[in-house]
Design a protein around this motif. Structure first.
Motif, PDB file in Angstrom:
ATOM      1  N   ASP A 145     -14.073 -15.134   7.376  1.00  0.00           N
ATOM      2  CA  ASP A 145     -13.909 -14.362   8.835  1.00  0.00           C
ATOM      3  C   ASP A 145     -12.880 -15.167   9.505  1.00  0.00           C
ATOM      4  O   ASP A 145     -12.846 -15.107  10.785  1.00  0.00           O
TER       5      ASP A 145
ATOM      6  N   CYS B  70      -5.613  -1.684   8.646  1.00  0.00           N
ATOM      7  CA  CYS B  70      -7.197  -1.471   8.568  1.00  0.00           C
ATOM      8  C   CYS B  70      -7.767  -2.914   8.340  1.00  0.00           C
ATOM      9  O   CYS B  70      -7.253  -3.542   7.499  1.00  0.00           O
ATOM     10  N   ALA B  71      -8.771  -3.263   9.114  1.00  0.00           N
ATOM     11  CA  ALA B  71      -9.494  -4.430   9.163  1.00  0.00           C
ATOM     12  C   ALA B  71     -10.018  -4.698   7.617  1.00  0.00           C
ATOM     13  O   ALA B  71     -10.323  -5.680   7.169  1.00  0.00           O
ATOM     14  N   ASP B  72     -10.617  -3.562   6.874  1.00  0.00           N
ATOM     15  CA  ASP B  72     -10.867  -3.653   5.621  1.00  0.00           C
ATOM     16  C   ASP B  72     -10.054  -4.199   4.651  1.00  0.00           C
ATOM     17  O   ASP B  72     -10.618  -4.801   3.503  1.00  0.00           O
ATOM     18  N   ARG B  73      -8.832  -4.258   4.921  1.00  0.00           N
ATOM     19  CA  ARG B  73      -7.776  -4.690   3.758  1.00  0.00           C
ATOM     20  C   ARG B  73      -8.170  -6.012   3.569  1.00  0.00           C
ATOM     21  O   ARG B  73      -7.516  -6.763   2.762  1.00  0.00           O
TER      22      ARG B  73
ATOM     23  N   PRO C 262      -6.640  -8.932  11.938  1.00  0.00           N
ATOM     24  CA  PRO C 262      -5.479  -7.756  11.682  1.00  0.00           C
ATOM     25  C   PRO C 262      -4.359  -7.983  12.674  1.00  0.00           C
ATOM     26  O   PRO C 262      -4.729  -8.411  13.840  1.00  0.00           O
TER      27      PRO C 262
ATOM     28  N   LYS D 254     -10.581  -7.927   2.963  1.00  0.00           N
ATOM     29  CA  LYS D 254     -11.184  -8.263   1.854  1.00  0.00           C
ATOM     30  C   LYS D 254     -10.473  -8.586   0.563  1.00  0.00           C
ATOM     31  O   LYS D 254     -10.838  -9.213  -0.112  1.00  0.00           O
ATOM     32  N   LYS D 255      -9.224  -7.686   0.445  1.00  0.00           N
ATOM     33  CA  LYS D 255      -8.335  -8.020  -0.686  1.00  0.00           C
ATOM     34  C   LYS D 255      -7.421  -9.218  -0.079  1.00  0.00           C
ATOM     35  O   LYS D 255      -7.048  -9.791  -1.282  1.00  0.00           O
TER      36      LYS D 255
ATOM     37  N   GLU E 159       0.739  -1.043   0.068  1.00  0.00           N
ATOM     38  CA  GLU E 159      -0.085  -0.065   0.098  1.00  0.00           C
ATOM     39  C   GLU E 159       0.930   1.243  -0.014  1.00  0.00           C
ATOM     40  O   GLU E 159       1.453   1.440   0.795  1.00  0.00           O
TER      41      GLU E 159
END
Ligand SMILES: Cc1cc2nc3c(=O)[nH]c(=O)nc-3n(C[C@H](O)[C@H](O)[C@H](O)COP(=O)(O)OP(=O)(O)OC[C@H]3O[C@@H](n4cnc5c(N)ncnc54)[C@H](O)[C@@H]3O)c2cc1C
Length: 426
Positions: free
Chosen positions: A362, A341-344, A366, A346-347, A321
């Protein structure tokens, strides 16, 4: 004028050692000055290895100035802890040479000093047909770099070794492994200290200037830098006058060099920063892999891979990143954002499922992040390490280490050997 007690005490301690020469307490312009033999800026795995090499092999007295409160808090504790074979890097590059040499030195060191490590071996896997030629390319490159123990494997052989793995072909690297990098640093700090190195924590090198050929390093207590910003000049607590300086400040080594007045700034590379996040695997009692598993490398990194710790626990990462540029003063103050970021995640799932299809939803949590000190930006191709001496920047006795990203941990002892030899005439 507040005097930096830690630096002075360290120098006083050094002065009591027989071979250390200090010209004490002469003042100029209101700032205290002290002479020193060698100064290493930064107590990461590379700075520590350099200090150890200079003191243990070359009998030098070394002062390591570290802005943080202890050693190894930068990239050296935010990485995959992998001992790399040396496959990926262009032949004859510093990365290739230092990785291969450094890996051998590191394994020998670990065996001699009881540093926890494991030669796990690693599989680089092709999961799409168009990736298979890339494995052949990596095999050839590894052979050119003198990497031992490489073998191309059919999918069946690799998947027999690792039943959870899915791939079309794999390149096996038997010399790859993992290391407890904190134990390594602790051991080398101890050796360096018992051979003439003093570690001086909570002190930051904020700049330097030249008088004739003499470098004056500007040092301030880290605590006093809170209000320092890029618009103001920092008045140092003390000036150090060393014979030799090794700028091993990791992420901020180029930013710091730009604060050295008298240096040929044209040779200092630009700074780019690429964060890499790790996710750990939860909800899994038995770790799915016993070996390191790497995909085909991506631009800026080696791909989201499986790394193992010495307890066999699995983590995935790091991704790439690119961070927004930060000014040099913020870089020297280590104002980097290490948030994962916990959202990462997804990738991560689709990347990991290419070689580990049964990864459960799930299951990724992180972990931590590290930041790579890049010398080239997005889309520019990867750069080699830069080890820069007087021949480039014009200052006798100064060596700058730029872009010491992966495989910097593996290469650390070989970099140290090279730097100490380069400085032996000063
Ligand atoms: C995500 C990631 C994964 C990696 N994985 C691997 C791997 O598996 N294997 C491998 O071989 N390599 C790996 N690396 C690379 C390896 O971690 C680094 O190359 C190595 O740790 C660099 O060590 P260093 O001593 O140069 O820097 P650092 O560890 O960053 O140390 C620099 C030190 O300088 C201090 N400092 C900075 N500015 C100043 C100043 N002005 N004054 C005083 N002190 C200062 C900092 O506080 C810091 O302690 C990885 C790197 C990253 C980011």
């Amino acid at each position: 004028m507040k005097l930096n007690k830690l630096v002075r005490n360290s120098i006083r301690n050094l002065a009591q050692k027989p071979s250390f020469t200090v010209s004490r307490n002469f003042r100029s312009g209101g700032v205290e000055k002290e002479s020193a033999d060698c100064v290493v800026i930064g107590a990461g795995v590379v700075g520590i290895a350099v200090a150890r090499e200079l003191s243990l092999k070359f009998g030098r007295n070394v002062l390591v100035i570290e802005s943080d409160s202890t050693f190894g808090t930068g990239s050296s504790s935010r990485n995959s802890q992998v001992i790399h074979g040396g496959i990926y890097y262009p032949p004859n590059s510093l990365k290739a040479c230092f990785c291969v040499r450094g890996r051998r030195l590191l394994y020998d060191y670990c065996k001699e000093h009881g540093i926890p490590h494991k030669q796990t071996g690693k599989l680089i896997v092709a999961t799409r047909y168009e990736e298979v030629p890339k494995l052949n390319y990596l095999l050839n490159r590894g052979n050119e770099n003198g990497v031992e123990g490489l073998k191309m494997m059919e999918a069946s052989e690799a998947m027999a070794m690792e039943p959870q793995l899915q791939c079309l072909r794999a390149l096996w690297s038997s010399t790859s492994g993992i290391i407890d990098s904190h134990s390594l640093m602790l051991s080398q700090v101890g050796e360096a200290e018992s051979h003439g190195t003093t570690f001086c924590y909570n002190n930051t090198v904020v700049g330097a200037h030249l008088e004739g050929n003499q470098i004056y390093l500007h040092i301030s207590e880290t605590e006093s830098l809170k209000n320092w910003d890029h618009k103001s000049q920092q008045h140092p607590d003390i000036l150090l006058l060393p014979k030799v300086v090794v700028n091993s400040a990791g992420l901020s080594s180029a930013a710091l060099a730009r604060c050295f007045s008298g240096i040929n700034r044209g040779v200092i590379p630009p700074s780019f920063y690429a964060r890499g996040c790790y996710f750990s695997l939860s909800n899994t009692r038995v770790p799915p892999f016993k070996h390191l598993i790497y995909p085909i490398p991506e631009v800026g990194g080696l791909g989201v891979h499986v790394t193992l710790d010495l307890d066999g626990q699995v983590k995935f990462g790091p991704d790439v990143e690119w961070l927004k540029p930060i000014d040099d003063v913020s870089s020297i103050q280590n104002k980097f954002d290490y948030t994962v970021c916990a959202d990462r995640a997804k990738k991560f799932y689709p990347e990991i499922r290419k070689y580990y299809p049964s990864l459960k939803d799930d299951s990724l949590q992180p972990g931590y992040a590290g930041i790579r000190p890049k010398l080239s930006g997005p889309g520019e191709g990867s750069a080699d390490f830069i080890i820069q001496g007087e021949e480039s920047h014009g200052i006798p006795g100064l060596v700058n280490l730029f872009g010491i990203e992966s495989p910097g941990l593996t290469s650390s002892m070989a970099i140290a050997e090279h730097v100490a030899t380069k400085l032996s005439r000063f």
